[in-house]
Design a protein around this motif. Structure first.
Motif, PDB file in Angstrom:
ATOM      1  N   ASP A   1     -67.920 -12.644   0.572  1.00  0.00           N
ATOM      2  CA  ASP A   1     -69.203 -13.027   0.247  1.00  0.00           C
ATOM      3  C   ASP A   1     -70.347 -12.901   1.068  1.00  0.00           C
ATOM      4  O   ASP A   1     -71.227 -12.700   0.647  1.00  0.00           O
ATOM      5  CB  ASP A   1     -68.858 -14.354  -0.645  1.00  0.00           C
ATOM      6  N   GLN A   2     -69.882 -13.327   2.387  1.00  0.00           N
ATOM      7  CA  GLN A   2     -70.975 -13.445   3.304  1.00  0.00           C
ATOM      8  C   GLN A   2     -71.844 -12.027   3.609  1.00  0.00           C
ATOM      9  O   GLN A   2     -72.900 -12.057   3.715  1.00  0.00           O
ATOM     10  CB  GLN A   2     -70.459 -14.257   4.716  1.00  0.00           C
ATOM     11  N   THR A   3     -70.644 -11.051   3.777  1.00  0.00           N
ATOM     12  CA  THR A   3     -71.105  -9.564   3.981  1.00  0.00           C
ATOM     13  C   THR A   3     -71.883  -9.193   2.865  1.00  0.00           C
ATOM     14  O   THR A   3     -73.007  -8.600   2.848  1.00  0.00           O
ATOM     15  CB  THR A   3     -69.998  -8.725   4.343  1.00  0.00           C
ATOM     16  N   MET A   4     -71.613  -9.507   1.583  1.00  0.00           N
ATOM     17  CA  MET A   4     -72.293  -9.265   0.336  1.00  0.00           C
ATOM     18  C   MET A   4     -73.685  -9.751   0.414  1.00  0.00           C
ATOM     19  O   MET A   4     -74.726  -9.269  -0.056  1.00  0.00           O
ATOM     20  CB  MET A   4     -71.421  -9.465  -0.790  1.00  0.00           C
ATOM     21  N   TYR A   5     -73.511 -11.089   0.892  1.00  0.00           N
ATOM     22  CA  TYR A   5     -75.004 -11.931   0.698  1.00  0.00           C
ATOM     23  C   TYR A   5     -75.955 -11.171   1.701  1.00  0.00           C
ATOM     24  O   TYR A   5     -76.998 -10.923   1.321  1.00  0.00           O
ATOM     25  CB  TYR A   5     -74.627 -13.297   1.126  1.00  0.00           C
ATOM     26  N   GLU A   6     -75.427 -11.063   2.866  1.00  0.00           N
ATOM     27  CA  GLU A   6     -76.518 -10.374   3.912  1.00  0.00           C
ATOM     28  C   GLU A   6     -77.022  -9.038   3.354  1.00  0.00           C
ATOM     29  O   GLU A   6     -78.083  -8.663   3.303  1.00  0.00           O
ATOM     30  CB  GLU A   6     -75.622 -10.206   5.342  1.00  0.00           C
TER      31      GLU A   6
END
Length: 200
Positions: A109-114
């Motif tokens: 999710d963090q990579t997707m958020y960025e």
């Protein structure tokens, strides 16, 4: 960069209006008729136009989109909504034909958020700003992007078209692993929507 799409409206009669585009969207020869969103699945322009309240049928042939209405609302009041729907879908159609950079698979999710935040800054918010709107990225949870629409998008009668044909379609193309987009906007609280919502 592609040139902007010109759209000219020519009412045919009380029920039908032709929207003539400055360039063809559908490279498939012939006439294509869609009487429901289910029939239009896979054709972004037809899906988008059928999302306009009061439009019951769409016929596409080359650079002509004919909309058929089942409401007493005059074409002068529907015209801008249909143009907006065609423009939003046309932009997605044009972008889907472009080369997409090879993005490594998004796994968390963090990579997707960025990645989504970059797309919002570079593409989505500049586009919705043209209509006095803004879309805030709230979070990404289990691959679902959570957004809040503001300004002209909050309470807009075409917010669902913007969300599905514009935002979600762009993100699905660019973000591997995307599960969906969830809108948490309080649309009833919108004070200056770009298009007023239809009264039921």
């Amino acid at each position: 960069m592609t040139s902007p799409l010109g759209i000219t409206a020519e009412p045919i009669d009380e029920k039908r209006c032709k929207f003539i585009l400055s360039k063809p969207l559908d490279r498939t020869p012939g006439v294509h008729r869609f009487a429901s969103i289910e029939e239009a699945a896979g054709n972004p322009v037809a899906e988008s136009v059928l999302s306009v309240p009061g439009i019951s049928e769409v016929i596409i042939s080359g650079n002509v989109v004919t909309a058929v209405k089942n409401t007493k609302v005059e074409w002068c009041d529907l015209d801008e909504r249909v143009r907006y729907a065609i423009g939003a879908a046309a932009e997605e159609t044009a972008l889907s034909g472009e080369e997409v950079e090879d993005t490594p698979g998004v796994v968390d999710d963090q990579t997707m958020y960025e990645r989504v935040a970059e797309i919002f800054e570079a593409q989505i918010n500049p586009a919705v700003a043209q209509h006095g709107g803004m879309v805030e990225l709230i979070d990404v949870q289990d691959g679902t992007v959570i957004v809040r629409m503001m300004g002209g998008c909050q309470g807009c009668g075409m917010a669902n078209v913007t969300l599905r044909q514009g935002i979600e379609a762009s993100l699905r193309r660019a973000v591997p692993g995307l599960q969906g987009v969830e809108d948490v906007t309080d649309h009833a609280g919108g004070s200056n929507p770009y298009f007023a919502s239809e009264k039921k």
